[in-house]
Design a protein around this motif. Structure first.
Motif, PDB file in Angstrom:
ATOM      1  N   MET A   1     -53.873 -22.464  78.027  1.00  0.00           N
ATOM      2  CA  MET A   1     -53.849 -22.994  76.675  1.00  0.00           C
ATOM      3  C   MET A   1     -54.743 -22.181  75.742  1.00  0.00           C
ATOM      4  N   ARG A   2     -55.899 -21.724  76.251  1.00  0.00           N
ATOM      5  CA  ARG A   2     -56.806 -20.947  75.421  1.00  0.00           C
ATOM      6  C   ARG A   2     -56.174 -19.617  75.011  1.00  0.00           C
ATOM      7  N   TRP A   3     -55.432 -18.993  75.927  1.00  0.00           N
ATOM      8  CA  TRP A   3     -54.789 -17.716  75.601  1.00  0.00           C
ATOM      9  C   TRP A   3     -53.742 -17.899  74.505  1.00  0.00           C
ATOM     10  N   LEU A   4     -53.033 -19.005  74.561  1.00  0.00           N
ATOM     11  CA  LEU A   4     -52.035 -19.277  73.540  1.00  0.00           C
ATOM     12  C   LEU A   4     -52.696 -19.470  72.179  1.00  0.00           C
ATOM     13  N   LEU A   5     -53.822 -20.184  72.152  1.00  0.00           N
ATOM     14  CA  LEU A   5     -54.555 -20.345  70.897  1.00  0.00           C
ATOM     15  C   LEU A   5     -55.109 -19.019  70.389  1.00  0.00           C
ATOM     16  N   MET A   6     -55.550 -18.157  71.304  1.00  0.00           N
ATOM     17  CA  MET A   6     -56.059 -16.839  70.896  1.00  0.00           C
ATOM     18  C   MET A   6     -54.947 -16.000  70.284  1.00  0.00           C
ATOM     19  N   VAL A   7     -53.784 -16.009  70.887  1.00  0.00           N
ATOM     20  CA  VAL A   7     -52.650 -15.251  70.351  1.00  0.00           C
ATOM     21  C   VAL A   7     -52.230 -15.816  68.999  1.00  0.00           C
ATOM     22  N   TYR A   8     -52.184 -17.135  68.905  1.00  0.00           N
ATOM     23  CA  TYR A   8     -51.828 -17.787  67.644  1.00  0.00           C
ATOM     24  C   TYR A   8     -52.839 -17.436  66.549  1.00  0.00           C
ATOM     25  N   SER A   9     -54.112 -17.479  66.884  1.00  0.00           N
ATOM     26  CA  SER A   9     -55.156 -17.143  65.922  1.00  0.00           C
ATOM     27  C   SER A   9     -55.059 -15.685  65.498  1.00  0.00           C
ATOM     28  N   ALA A  10     -54.816 -14.796  66.441  1.00  0.00           N
ATOM     29  CA  ALA A  10     -54.705 -13.372  66.124  1.00  0.00           C
ATOM     30  C   ALA A  10     -53.510 -13.107  65.211  1.00  0.00           C
ATOM     31  N   ILE A  11     -52.385 -13.713  65.504  1.00  0.00           N
ATOM     32  CA  ILE A  11     -51.196 -13.513  64.673  1.00  0.00           C
ATOM     33  C   ILE A  11     -51.402 -14.100  63.287  1.00  0.00           C
ATOM     34  N   LEU A  12     -51.937 -15.292  63.213  1.00  0.00           N
ATOM     35  CA  LEU A  12     -52.145 -15.953  61.931  1.00  0.00           C
ATOM     36  C   LEU A  12     -53.143 -15.202  61.057  1.00  0.00           C
ATOM     37  N   ASN A  13     -54.232 -14.777  61.627  1.00  0.00           N
ATOM     38  CA  ASN A  13     -55.232 -14.061  60.852  1.00  0.00           C
ATOM     39  C   ASN A  13     -54.802 -12.633  60.545  1.00  0.00           C
ATOM     40  N   GLY A  14     -54.031 -12.029  61.419  1.00  0.00           N
ATOM     41  CA  GLY A  14     -53.457 -10.720  61.097  1.00  0.00           C
ATOM     42  C   GLY A  14     -52.519 -10.815  59.909  1.00  0.00           C
ATOM     43  N   LEU A  15     -51.722 -11.869  59.869  1.00  0.00           N
ATOM     44  CA  LEU A  15     -50.839 -12.090  58.732  1.00  0.00           C
ATOM     45  C   LEU A  15     -51.643 -12.337  57.451  1.00  0.00           C
ATOM     46  N   LEU A  16     -52.711 -13.121  57.548  1.00  0.00           N
ATOM     47  CA  LEU A  16     -53.567 -13.344  56.381  1.00  0.00           C
ATOM     48  C   LEU A  16     -54.208 -12.044  55.897  1.00  0.00           C
ATOM     49  N   GLY A  17     -54.611 -11.190  56.827  1.00  0.00           N
ATOM     50  CA  GLY A  17     -55.162  -9.888  56.448  1.00  0.00           C
ATOM     51  C   GLY A  17     -54.137  -9.028  55.734  1.00  0.00           C
ATOM     52  N   PHE A  18     -52.914  -9.034  56.232  1.00  0.00           N
ATOM     53  CA  PHE A  18     -51.850  -8.254  55.599  1.00  0.00           C
ATOM     54  C   PHE A  18     -51.530  -8.779  54.200  1.00  0.00           C
ATOM     55  N   VAL A  19     -51.470 -10.091  54.064  1.00  0.00           N
ATOM     56  CA  VAL A  19     -51.210 -10.688  52.747  1.00  0.00           C
ATOM     57  C   VAL A  19     -52.359 -10.380  51.787  1.00  0.00           C
ATOM     58  N   TRP A  20     -53.589 -10.395  52.288  1.00  0.00           N
ATOM     59  CA  TRP A  20     -54.746 -10.074  51.450  1.00  0.00           C
ATOM     60  C   TRP A  20     -54.671  -8.635  50.951  1.00  0.00           C
ATOM     61  N   ILE A  21     -54.303  -7.705  51.817  1.00  0.00           N
ATOM     62  CA  ILE A  21     -54.181  -6.295  51.409  1.00  0.00           C
ATOM     63  C   ILE A  21     -53.077  -6.137  50.369  1.00  0.00           C
ATOM     64  N   ILE A  22     -51.943  -6.776  50.558  1.00  0.00           N
ATOM     65  CA  ILE A  22     -50.854  -6.698  49.580  1.00  0.00           C
ATOM     66  C   ILE A  22     -51.314  -7.256  48.238  1.00  0.00           C
ATOM     67  N   PHE A  23     -51.987  -8.383  48.264  1.00  0.00           N
ATOM     68  CA  PHE A  23     -52.465  -9.013  47.043  1.00  0.00           C
ATOM     69  C   PHE A  23     -53.467  -8.122  46.313  1.00  0.00           C
ATOM     70  N   ILE A  24     -54.420  -7.565  47.030  1.00  0.00           N
ATOM     71  CA  ILE A  24     -55.438  -6.711  46.415  1.00  0.00           C
ATOM     72  C   ILE A  24     -54.814  -5.427  45.882  1.00  0.00           C
ATOM     73  N   SER A  25     -53.870  -4.836  46.601  1.00  0.00           N
ATOM     74  CA  SER A  25     -53.245  -3.602  46.110  1.00  0.00           C
ATOM     75  C   SER A  25     -52.416  -3.862  44.856  1.00  0.00           C
ATOM     76  N   LYS A  26     -51.759  -5.007  44.780  1.00  0.00           N
ATOM     77  CA  LYS A  26     -51.012  -5.350  43.566  1.00  0.00           C
ATOM     78  C   LYS A  26     -51.971  -5.587  42.398  1.00  0.00           C
ATOM     79  N   LEU A  27     -53.110  -6.232  42.663  1.00  0.00           N
ATOM     80  CA  LEU A  27     -54.109  -6.420  41.611  1.00  0.00           C
ATOM     81  C   LEU A  27     -54.667  -5.094  41.125  1.00  0.00           C
ATOM     82  N   LEU A  28     -54.916  -4.180  42.045  1.00  0.00           N
ATOM     83  CA  LEU A  28     -55.420  -2.867  41.646  1.00  0.00           C
ATOM     84  C   LEU A  28     -54.412  -2.136  40.769  1.00  0.00           C
ATOM     85  N   ASP A  29     -53.141  -2.204  41.136  1.00  0.00           N
ATOM     86  CA  ASP A  29     -52.106  -1.582  40.314  1.00  0.00           C
ATOM     87  C   ASP A  29     -52.051  -2.209  38.924  1.00  0.00           C
ATOM     88  N   LEU A  30     -52.130  -3.511  38.869  1.00  0.00           N
ATOM     89  CA  LEU A  30     -52.068  -4.221  37.596  1.00  0.00           C
ATOM     90  C   LEU A  30     -53.245  -3.859  36.685  1.00  0.00           C
TER      91      LEU A  30
END
Length: 92
Positions: A1-30
């Motif tokens: 169960m812990r491994w599943l939570l670790m994978v879920y956390s890694a995927i979720l936070n990786g997605l948040l990191g990617f969304v943050w980079i997209i958001f910041i790059s769009k702000l920089l362009d603007l």
């Protein structure tokens, strides 16, 4: 169960990191087109604080301990995704 939570956390936070980079790059362009660097810094700072709030709320569902392996996996995946995206943006 812990491994599943670790994978879920890694995927979720990786997605948040990617969304943050997209958001910041769009702000920089603007803001680069308008030439208002003070507003850019202020808005990026506020956006970063909001993303940190989102990640802490996601982590509340896992465990309260900040050194829990599930939280560490999330922090690492967020950082790795952000670093990879920054390197890719600088090289292109």
């Amino acid at each position: 169960m812990r491994w599943l939570l670790m994978v879920y956390s890694a995927i979720l936070n990786g997605l948040l990191g990617f969304v943050w980079i997209i958001f910041i790059s769009k702000l920089l362009d603007l803001f680069n087109h308008s030439g208002k660097s003070i507003w850019m810094g202020l808005f990026i700072g506020i956006a970063t604080l909001l993303f940190l709030d989102i990640t802490t709320r996601v982590f509340e569902s896992f465990d309260k301990d900040k050194r829990h392996p599930v939280r560490i996996a999330g922090y690492v995946s967020f950082g790795v995704v952000v670093l990879i995206c920054i390197v890719k943006l600088k090289s292109s």
